[in-house]
Scaffold this active site. Structure first.
Site, PDB file in Angstrom:
ATOM      1  N   GLY A  58       1.135  -1.412   0.257  1.00 47.61           N
ATOM      2  CA  GLY A  58       0.281  -0.364  -0.185  1.00 47.61           C
ATOM      3  C   GLY A  58       1.180   1.405  -0.222  1.00 47.61           C
ATOM      4  O   GLY A  58       0.354   2.116   0.145  1.00 47.61           O
TER       5      GLY A  58
ATOM      6  N   THR B  10      -4.562  -1.629  -3.332  1.00 46.65           N
ATOM      7  CA  THR B  10      -4.210  -3.150  -2.724  1.00 46.65           C
ATOM      8  C   THR B  10      -3.764  -3.289  -1.398  1.00 46.65           C
ATOM      9  O   THR B  10      -4.306  -4.457  -1.224  1.00 46.65           O
ATOM     10  CB  THR B  10      -2.702  -2.369  -2.740  1.00 46.65           C
ATOM     11  OG1 THR B  10      -1.691  -1.939  -4.056  1.00 46.65           O
ATOM     12  CG2 THR B  10      -1.015  -3.469  -2.247  1.00 46.65           C
TER      13      THR B  10
ATOM     14  N   GLY C  89       2.496   2.177  -2.363  1.00 51.15           N
ATOM     15  CA  GLY C  89       2.814   2.662  -3.975  1.00 51.15           C
ATOM     16  C   GLY C  89       4.067   1.900  -5.043  1.00 51.15           C
ATOM     17  O   GLY C  89       4.546   2.723  -5.566  1.00 51.15           O
ATOM     18  N   LYS C  90       4.584   0.981  -4.294  1.00 45.89           N
ATOM     19  CA  LYS C  90       5.785   0.419  -5.021  1.00 45.89           C
ATOM     20  C   LYS C  90       5.432   0.057  -6.609  1.00 45.89           C
ATOM     21  O   LYS C  90       6.034   0.881  -7.041  1.00 45.89           O
ATOM     22  CB  LYS C  90       5.819  -0.897  -4.107  1.00 45.89           C
ATOM     23  CG  LYS C  90       6.835  -0.673  -2.788  1.00 45.89           C
ATOM     24  CD  LYS C  90       7.215  -2.649  -1.974  1.00 45.89           C
ATOM     25  CE  LYS C  90       6.104  -3.384  -2.344  1.00 45.89           C
ATOM     26  NZ  LYS C  90       4.664  -3.167  -1.658  1.00 45.89           N
ATOM     27  N   THR C  91       4.192  -0.245  -6.808  1.00 46.51           N
ATOM     28  CA  THR C  91       4.298  -0.678  -7.784  1.00 46.51           C
ATOM     29  C   THR C  91       4.210   0.410  -9.205  1.00 46.51           C
ATOM     30  O   THR C  91       4.131   0.787 -10.447  1.00 46.51           O
ATOM     31  CB  THR C  91       2.477  -1.752  -8.268  1.00 46.51           C
ATOM     32  OG1 THR C  91       2.891  -2.752  -7.347  1.00 46.51           O
ATOM     33  CG2 THR C  91       2.234  -1.977  -9.243  1.00 46.51           C
ATOM     34  N   SER C  92       3.137   1.923  -8.799  1.00 45.84           N
ATOM     35  CA  SER C  92       2.883   2.698  -9.253  1.00 45.84           C
ATOM     36  C   SER C  92       4.448   3.063  -9.617  1.00 45.84           C
ATOM     37  O   SER C  92       4.192   3.775 -10.666  1.00 45.84           O
ATOM     38  CB  SER C  92       2.235   3.526  -8.019  1.00 45.84           C
ATOM     39  OG  SER C  92       0.763   3.075  -8.544  1.00 45.84           O
TER      40      SER C  92
ATOM     41  N   ASP D 244       4.746  -9.340  -6.472  1.00 46.71           N
ATOM     42  CA  ASP D 244       3.837  -9.026  -5.661  1.00 46.71           C
ATOM     43  C   ASP D 244       2.466 -10.137  -5.858  1.00 46.71           C
ATOM     44  O   ASP D 244       2.370 -10.152  -6.785  1.00 46.71           O
ATOM     45  CB  ASP D 244       4.207  -8.084  -5.804  1.00 46.71           C
ATOM     46  CG  ASP D 244       3.260  -7.605  -4.376  1.00 46.71           C
ATOM     47  OD1 ASP D 244       2.580  -7.962  -3.873  1.00 46.71           O
ATOM     48  OD2 ASP D 244       3.286  -5.976  -4.225  1.00 46.71           O
TER      49      ASP D 244
END
Length: 588
Positions: free
Chosen positions: A18, A503, A20-23, A45
């Site tokens: 949550g 997330t 913001g890693k993916t973004s 992930d």
């Protein structure tokens, strides 16, 4: 952005769920690809939404992301990888090894450690595949390997016969079965991770004490095994311009400033970038393209949209139902940083206020229950399962029992085995088992560790459950095992805690599915720290509140049989009065 200055071939992003890693990983890949560089974006992930972010289905196959020239994607499915991993180990020996040995290995391969190592097994091939060097200038990973996973891979290889002969006790040895052929590949992969000319690891946090502590811990673990090239991104910081005439926005800003001022000293030495809180969810090419630009996304909320709080069931409605049973186990589960410790304290204090005997305990090494409570009702007892203390106790017990029967070489292997990361999980489980026995006489409120740790704990619970049933078959006696207690809705209520963000909701849903596979039905969901329930006035926060409504609807429509939505409070919920405010937010 400092982390993009002269980037090496491999870029890894890691941090709590949550944050913001993916973004940020997707935005980085877009940024590099638009410079004319061929880029591969890889997700390991289990809650990956990379495909959702780009609006395409990616899966476990390389595919071009056609919206961006030079950009390619790959999603490693950890569960699929774990199943292939298990089959690769077990299939060649199914007709060779005794059934008792196969059962032992299968049990060892059932846990979350196997999933971690299987995912690592998949992406090490990307780190060591020479052909990719010629095909891609950069490989961007969403979710890096943890120090926990790499530590497992550094355990000695000489344990195979040791395990089969039954000399070892419980640890992570099972997931390492059959890895001897991969050891040279793993060694090369770890060397690549430790080489700053080839790899940069980016720690992602938010302006919150919990996420900053988590990335500091990750940095220490990785540095201890030679991976030292770390950068820090602090994501989603509220701009000071949003604080005018909004007490909630002002409180959030002060809270974030305090977290940054008090962050661990280790993080202060790292090259650091800060990214402002965005008004829109980071989905789609337009939003991702602007994320690293420093230009805020335009607000979409209309001026006439009401800032009145969203009405939903309060925590008090859940407590009324819990209190009616008079006793039992109440467990709070979810990812780190969603507020489990605070909610466990609030529920325990309220039950005690109603005259009910309560034991409040935590197995979370990052929890600070005493600070959260600061005063205890007479009928409330407080305890903490200290992982270090319990692990040392467990090691001593095993060395005195199993170790006394071994020669020097066998004892050395056992000692190495007991230094593996999973030993802590089993030791914590032993303490957990002792405490929950009290739930027949009183309320036991458990603040569990973050989800990955909790699932390992439940794996251990399941192993104990199956062994107890086998023993019952021999003796005819009946004993209530921890798994039986967790599966009994009359004895146990599981409360899943999440935030109203994509997330965290997805991860809570995955946890619910895992629990159901173990025969454990979550009793309720708690959506914590909701802007929609708080009634913000700042334009940016009102937009974020509007975004929350779809996630709240998803929880209430698809996932939760019962639920509560708790507002984000202006003041940290520390102390009896503020904990009471969590339960009864409408009281003045």
């Amino acid at each position: 952005m400092k982390f993009l200055h002269h980037p090496p071939r491999f870029l890894f992003f890691t941090g709590k769920g949550g944050v913001g890693k993916t973004s940020i990983a997707c935005a980085t890949a877009i940024n590099l690809a638009r410079k004319g560089l061929r880029v591969l974006l890889v997700s390991t992930d289990p809650a990956s939404n990379v495909g959702q972010v780009f609006g395409v289905t990616i899966g476990n196959q390389l595919r071009a992301l056609e919206a961006v020239k030079n950009l390619y994607g790959l999603e490693i499915d950890p569960q699929e990888a774990a199943q292939k991993f298990r089959n690769r180990i077990l299939d060649p020996v199914r007709t060779v090894l005794p059934e008792s040995v196969l059962r032992t290995i299968e049990e060892q391969l059932s846990g979350a450690c196997t999933t971690e190592i299987a995912a690592f097994d998949e992406f090490t091939s990307l780190l060591t595949d020479g052909a990719l060097y010629g095909e891609y200038e950069h490989i961007v990973f969403d979710t890096a390997p943890t120090g926990h996973t790499i530590r497992l891979l550094q355990l000695p290889a000489a344990w195979s016969g040791f395990l089969e002969e039954g000399k070892g006790d419980a640890s992570c040895l099972g997931p390492l079965a059959g890895l001897e052929k991969q050891r040279s590949q793993y060694k090369a992969a770890v060397e690549a991770l430790a080489d700053p000319w080839r790899t940069r690891l980016i720690l992602v946090a938010r302006g919150q004490e919990a996420t900053l502590r988590e990335v500091a811990r990750t940095s220490e673990e990785l540095a201890a095994i030679g991976i030292t090239e770390h950068y820090l991104i602090i994501n989603a910081l509220l701009p000071k311009s949003e604080t005018a005439e909004d007490p909630l926005a002002e409180a959030i800003f002060r809270r974030e400033e305090g977290a940054l001022a008090g962050m661990p000293e280790l993080l202060r030495t790292l090259p650091t970038d800060k990214i402002a809180l965005q008004s829109v969810n980071q989905v789609g090419l337009d939003a991702l393209s602007e994320l690293l630009s420093g230009t805020p996304a335009p607000l979409l909320v209309k001026p006439e949209v009401s800032s009145a709080p969203f009405r939903a069931p309060a925590l008090s409605t859940l407590i009324d139902s819990i209190a009616a049973s008079g006793r039992g186990l109440v467990m709070f589960m979810g990812k780190g940083g969603v507020g489990k410790t605070t909610l466990a304290a609030a529920v325990a204090v309220e039950l005690a206020r109603r005259g009910l005997p309560v034991h409040l305990s935590t197995s979370d090494p990052a929890a600070h229950l005493q600070e959260t409570l600061n005063e205890l009702p007479d009928n409330l007892t407080l305890s903490r399962i200290d992982p270090e203390v319990e692990t040392e106790r467990y090691r001593k017990e095993i060395l005195e029992s199993k170790g006394s029967q071994l020669d020097a070489a066998g004892r050395a292997l056992l000692e190495e085995d007991l230094r593996s990361p999973c030993t802590e999980e089993i030791a914590v489980f032993q303490a957990f088992r002792r405490i929950i026995r009290e739930a027949d006489q009183k309320f036991v409120v458990m603040d569990t560790a973050p989800t990955g740790h909790t699932l390992l704990l439940l794996d251990a619970t399941g192993a104990y459950h199956r062994e107890s049933k086998r023993q019952m078959g021999k003796t005819g006696s009946v004993e209530l095992t921890p798994m039986m207690q967790l599966q009994d809705p009359e004895r146990t209520r599981i409360l899943l805690v999440t935030l109203a963000e994509t997330t965290p909701v997805q991860e809570a849903a995955n946890l619910q599915a895992d629990l159901r596979r173990a025969g454990i039905e979550p009793w309720a969901w708690i959506i914590n720290n909701s802007l929609a329930a708080a009634g913000a006035h700042s334009p940016l926060l009102r937009q974020r509140a509007e975004n929350e409504l779809s996630e709240i609807e998803l929880v209430t429509r698809l996932h939760a049989k019962r639920y509560a939505v708790l507002p984000l409070l202006q003041e940290e919920p520390v102390g009896a009065e503020r904990l009471h405010k969590l339960i009864y937010p409408q009281e003045k």
